[in-house]
Design a protein around this motif. Sequence first.
Motif, PDB file in Angstrom:
ATOM      1  N   ILE A  59       0.858  -1.189   0.000  1.00 18.06           N
ATOM      2  CA  ILE A  59       0.000   0.000   0.000  1.00 18.06           C
ATOM      3  C   ILE A  59       0.891   1.233   0.000  1.00 18.06           C
ATOM      4  CG2 ILE A  59      -1.696   1.298   1.352  1.00 18.06           C
ATOM      5  CD1 ILE A  59      -2.576  -1.565   2.388  1.00 18.06           C
ATOM      6  N   ILE A  60       0.672   2.104  -0.983  1.00 19.23           N
ATOM      7  CA  ILE A  60       1.505   3.297  -1.139  1.00 19.23           C
ATOM      8  C   ILE A  60       0.639   4.537  -0.966  1.00 19.23           C
ATOM      9  CG2 ILE A  60       3.021   4.598  -2.676  1.00 19.23           C
ATOM     10  CD1 ILE A  60       3.718   1.994  -4.079  1.00 19.23           C
ATOM     11  N   GLU A  61       0.890   5.309   0.094  1.00 19.57           N
ATOM     12  CA  GLU A  61       0.191   6.577   0.273  1.00 19.57           C
ATOM     13  C   GLU A  61       0.682   7.549  -0.789  1.00 19.57           C
ATOM     14  OE1 GLU A  61      -0.232   8.348   4.113  1.00 19.57           O
ATOM     15  OE2 GLU A  61       0.059   6.423   5.146  1.00 19.57           O
ATOM     16  N   THR A  62      -0.264   8.203  -1.459  1.00 21.59           N
ATOM     17  CA  THR A  62       0.124   9.055  -2.572  1.00 21.59           C
ATOM     18  C   THR A  62      -0.923  10.137  -2.783  1.00 21.59           C
ATOM     19  OG1 THR A  62       0.859   9.023  -4.895  1.00 21.59           O
ATOM     20  CG2 THR A  62      -1.003   7.608  -4.312  1.00 21.59           C
ATOM     21  N   GLU A  63      -0.813  10.830  -3.880  1.00 15.81           N
ATOM     22  CA  GLU A  63      -1.819  11.808  -4.292  1.00 15.81           C
ATOM     23  C   GLU A  63      -2.258  11.447  -5.699  1.00 15.81           C
ATOM     24  OE1 GLU A  63       0.827  15.528  -5.748  1.00 15.81           O
ATOM     25  OE2 GLU A  63       0.983  15.059  -3.603  1.00 15.81           O
ATOM     26  N   PRO A  64      -3.433  11.947  -6.147  1.00 17.54           N
ATOM     27  CA  PRO A  64      -3.968  11.505  -7.448  1.00 17.54           C
ATOM     28  C   PRO A  64      -2.983  11.623  -8.602  1.00 17.54           C
ATOM     29  CG  PRO A  64      -5.646  12.722  -6.254  1.00 17.54           C
ATOM     30  CD  PRO A  64      -4.386  12.835  -5.433  1.00 17.54           C
ATOM     31  N   LEU A  66       0.095  11.251  -8.794  1.00 17.22           N
ATOM     32  CA  LEU A  66       1.223  10.312  -8.793  1.00 17.22           C
ATOM     33  C   LEU A  66       0.784   8.857  -8.881  1.00 17.22           C
ATOM     34  CD1 LEU A  66       3.448  11.968  -6.035  1.00 17.22           C
ATOM     35  CD2 LEU A  66       3.683  12.163  -8.518  1.00 17.22           C
ATOM     36  N   ALA A  67      -0.518   8.620  -8.912  1.00 20.37           N
ATOM     37  CA  ALA A  67      -1.023   7.243  -8.870  1.00 20.37           C
ATOM     38  C   ALA A  67      -0.471   6.394 -10.007  1.00 20.37           C
ATOM     39  CB  ALA A  67      -2.547   7.250  -8.907  1.00 20.37           C
ATOM     40  N   ALA A  68      -0.472   6.940 -11.210  1.00 21.94           N
ATOM     41  CA  ALA A  68      -0.024   6.154 -12.364  1.00 21.94           C
ATOM     42  C   ALA A  68       1.449   5.779 -12.266  1.00 21.94           C
ATOM     43  CB  ALA A  68      -0.292   6.930 -13.656  1.00 21.94           C
ATOM     44  N   SER A  69       2.223   6.603 -11.589  1.00 20.96           N
ATOM     45  CA  SER A  69       3.672   6.347 -11.518  1.00 20.96           C
ATOM     46  C   SER A  69       4.031   5.322 -10.447  1.00 20.96           C
ATOM     47  CB  SER A  69       4.431   7.652 -11.261  1.00 20.96           C
ATOM     48  OG  SER A  69       4.090   8.194  -9.999  1.00 20.96           O
ATOM     49  N   VAL A  70       3.109   5.053  -9.524  1.00 23.07           N
ATOM     50  CA  VAL A  70       3.434   4.119  -8.445  1.00 23.07           C
ATOM     51  C   VAL A  70       2.634   2.825  -8.498  1.00 23.07           C
ATOM     52  CG1 VAL A  70       4.065   6.038  -6.936  1.00 23.07           C
ATOM     53  CG2 VAL A  70       1.763   5.064  -6.781  1.00 23.07           C
ATOM     54  N   ILE A  71       1.619   2.757  -9.373  1.00 22.06           N
ATOM     55  CA  ILE A  71       0.692   1.625  -9.310  1.00 22.06           C
ATOM     56  C   ILE A  71       1.350   0.296  -9.636  1.00 22.06           C
ATOM     57  CG2 ILE A  71      -0.147   1.762 -11.714  1.00 22.06           C
ATOM     58  CD1 ILE A  71      -2.997   1.240 -10.439  1.00 22.06           C
ATOM     59  N   ASP A  72       2.444   0.294 -10.372  1.00 22.00           N
ATOM     60  CA  ASP A  72       3.125  -0.975 -10.650  1.00 22.00           C
ATOM     61  C   ASP A  72       3.859  -1.510  -9.423  1.00 22.00           C
ATOM     62  OD1 ASP A  72       2.242  -1.047 -13.257  1.00 22.00           O
ATOM     63  OD2 ASP A  72       4.012  -0.044 -14.070  1.00 22.00           O
ATOM     64  N   ARG A  73       4.095  -0.650  -8.430  1.00 21.39           N
ATOM     65  CA  ARG A  73       4.808  -1.068  -7.220  1.00 21.39           C
ATOM     66  C   ARG A  73       3.875  -1.353  -6.054  1.00 21.39           C
ATOM     67  NH1 ARG A  73       7.554   2.902  -5.182  1.00 21.39           N
ATOM     68  NH2 ARG A  73       7.001   4.609  -6.587  1.00 21.39           N
ATOM     69  N   GLY A  74       2.654  -0.843  -6.109  1.00 25.85           N
ATOM     70  CA  GLY A  74       1.719  -1.055  -5.011  1.00 25.85           C
ATOM     71  C   GLY A  74       0.401  -0.372  -5.287  1.00 25.85           C
ATOM     72  N   LEU A  75      -0.567  -0.589  -4.409  1.00 21.79           N
ATOM     73  CA  LEU A  75      -1.883   0.021  -4.553  1.00 21.79           C
ATOM     74  C   LEU A  75      -1.815   1.474  -4.100  1.00 21.79           C
ATOM     75  CD1 LEU A  75      -4.954   0.036  -4.970  1.00 21.79           C
ATOM     76  CD2 LEU A  75      -5.187  -0.945  -2.683  1.00 21.79           C
ATOM     77  N   VAL A  77      -2.984   4.737  -2.570  1.00 21.77           N
ATOM     78  CA  VAL A  77      -4.058   5.103  -1.652  1.00 21.77           C
ATOM     79  C   VAL A  77      -3.929   6.580  -1.300  1.00 21.77           C
ATOM     80  CG1 VAL A  77      -5.117   4.696   0.601  1.00 21.77           C
ATOM     81  CG2 VAL A  77      -4.189   2.774  -0.706  1.00 21.77           C
ATOM     82  N   VAL A  78      -4.995   7.327  -1.562  1.00 24.36           N
ATOM     83  CA  VAL A  78      -5.068   8.728  -1.153  1.00 24.36           C
ATOM     84  C   VAL A  78      -5.795   8.757   0.184  1.00 24.36           C
ATOM     85  CG1 VAL A  78      -5.995  11.004  -1.711  1.00 24.36           C
ATOM     86  CG2 VAL A  78      -5.034   9.572  -3.533  1.00 24.36           C
ATOM     87  N   PRO A  79      -5.125   9.152   1.262  1.00 28.69           N
ATOM     88  CA  PRO A  79      -5.727   9.052   2.596  1.00 28.69           C
ATOM     89  C   PRO A  79      -6.930   9.973   2.778  1.00 28.69           C
ATOM     90  CG  PRO A  79      -3.335   9.306   2.731  1.00 28.69           C
ATOM     91  CD  PRO A  79      -3.729   9.621   1.313  1.00 28.69           C
ATOM     92  N   LEU A  80      -7.890   9.477   3.538  1.00 35.68           N
ATOM     93  CA  LEU A  80      -9.055  10.268   3.912  1.00 35.68           C
ATOM     94  C   LEU A  80      -8.735  11.091   5.158  1.00 35.68           C
ATOM     95  CD1 LEU A  80     -11.795   7.507   3.505  1.00 35.68           C
ATOM     96  CD2 LEU A  80     -11.322   9.401   1.924  1.00 35.68           C
ATOM     97  N   GLU A  81      -9.493  12.171   5.347  1.00 36.82           N
ATOM     98  CA  GLU A  81      -9.340  12.971   6.552  1.00 36.82           C
ATOM     99  C   GLU A  81     -10.159  12.399   7.703  1.00 36.82           C
ATOM    100  OE1 GLU A  81     -10.273  16.988   5.621  1.00 36.82           O
ATOM    101  OE2 GLU A  81      -8.647  17.211   4.147  1.00 36.82           O
ATOM    102  N   ALA A  82     -11.347  11.881   7.403  1.00 41.42           N
ATOM    103  CA  ALA A  82     -12.196  11.307   8.443  1.00 41.42           C
ATOM    104  C   ALA A  82     -11.606   9.991   8.942  1.00 41.42           C
ATOM    105  CB  ALA A  82     -13.614  11.085   7.909  1.00 41.42           C
TER     106      ALA A  82
END
Length: 332
Positions: A59-64, A66-75, A77-82
């Motif tokens: 699981i890779i914390e990221t922002e929208p 950067l998703a395409a650049s990291v998806i081959d290494r992990g899922l 995930v853009v963290p929620l505030e709640a």
Amino acid sequence: MPHDQPPLAMTMGDPAGIGPELALLAWRERRRGDAPFYLLAAPAHLSAVARQTGIEARIIETEPGLAASVIDRGLPVVPLEAPVEAEPGRPDARNAMATIESIARAVSAVRAGEARAVVTNPIAKAVLYEAGFRYPGHTEYLGDLAKAWGEPAFPVMMIWSEALAVVPVTIHIPLAEAPTALSVDLIVRTARVVDRDLRARFGIERPRLALAGLNPHAGEGGAMGREEITIIAPAIEILRAEGVDAVGPLPADTMFHANARARYDVALTMYHDQGLIPVKALAFDDGVNVTLGLPFVRTSPDHGTAFDIAGRGVANPASLIAAMKLADRLTR
């Protein structure tokens, strides 16, 4: 093929349901050329679900962006505030705000150009109602969020599969209320949206719409009910005058066999189960809920939260994967 478009924004759904593990499985089964996506969720909760279900996924914390650049290494995930404090199989209204935030932020991302479609995991409406959610369901909430585009939306639920596509004209209301909720205007407005979106998004040059009757045998000429004569047939006349290829009202018990389905592109049924029973019988694992009439593409698996199997590692991601592929297809 490489993707140079924004990723798909996926919501977590109810965190106590199977949505989180479906997202993990969808990432694990991703193939080269599939559209990149990211999940709006709580990374710590997702990690706990992965451990419990035995799904190997980084699981890779990221922002929208950067998703395409990291998806081959992990899922991605853009963290929620709640906060999310969920145990699989045990729905809790305290997680409702996170569920709602996930949906709202996915829609906002599409509007901002950070994502190109919304793919939603299943929610439990009763849990959201307990927390004060005032919409009948996903579809109606998405219609309200669509107001940000500045145009009124008339969301229409279509369950799509390669075998059959259906649109229920009345949806999440008691069966006893369906006949009184049905009107010429509702049928016409629904069919117009279906015709327009099948042309614009599905690339069907002249969509063929088959409208079911409400009563057995489509009313049998008025002997078993008159809604076909007073409501459905007049609506079809209006649609045909506008150039919509609409036929009916047809007896619902004979319009879903293979030869009948070959004669239309989508079936419009007069109440929820009249259409959803046949499409789920034919395509339970790969049916997709797609919302028409919105200024953005939204797809979803055609099943619920499945609290009874959540966390056991037996959930089937086929419908979610089909929803992702359809979202990709409709936004290319």
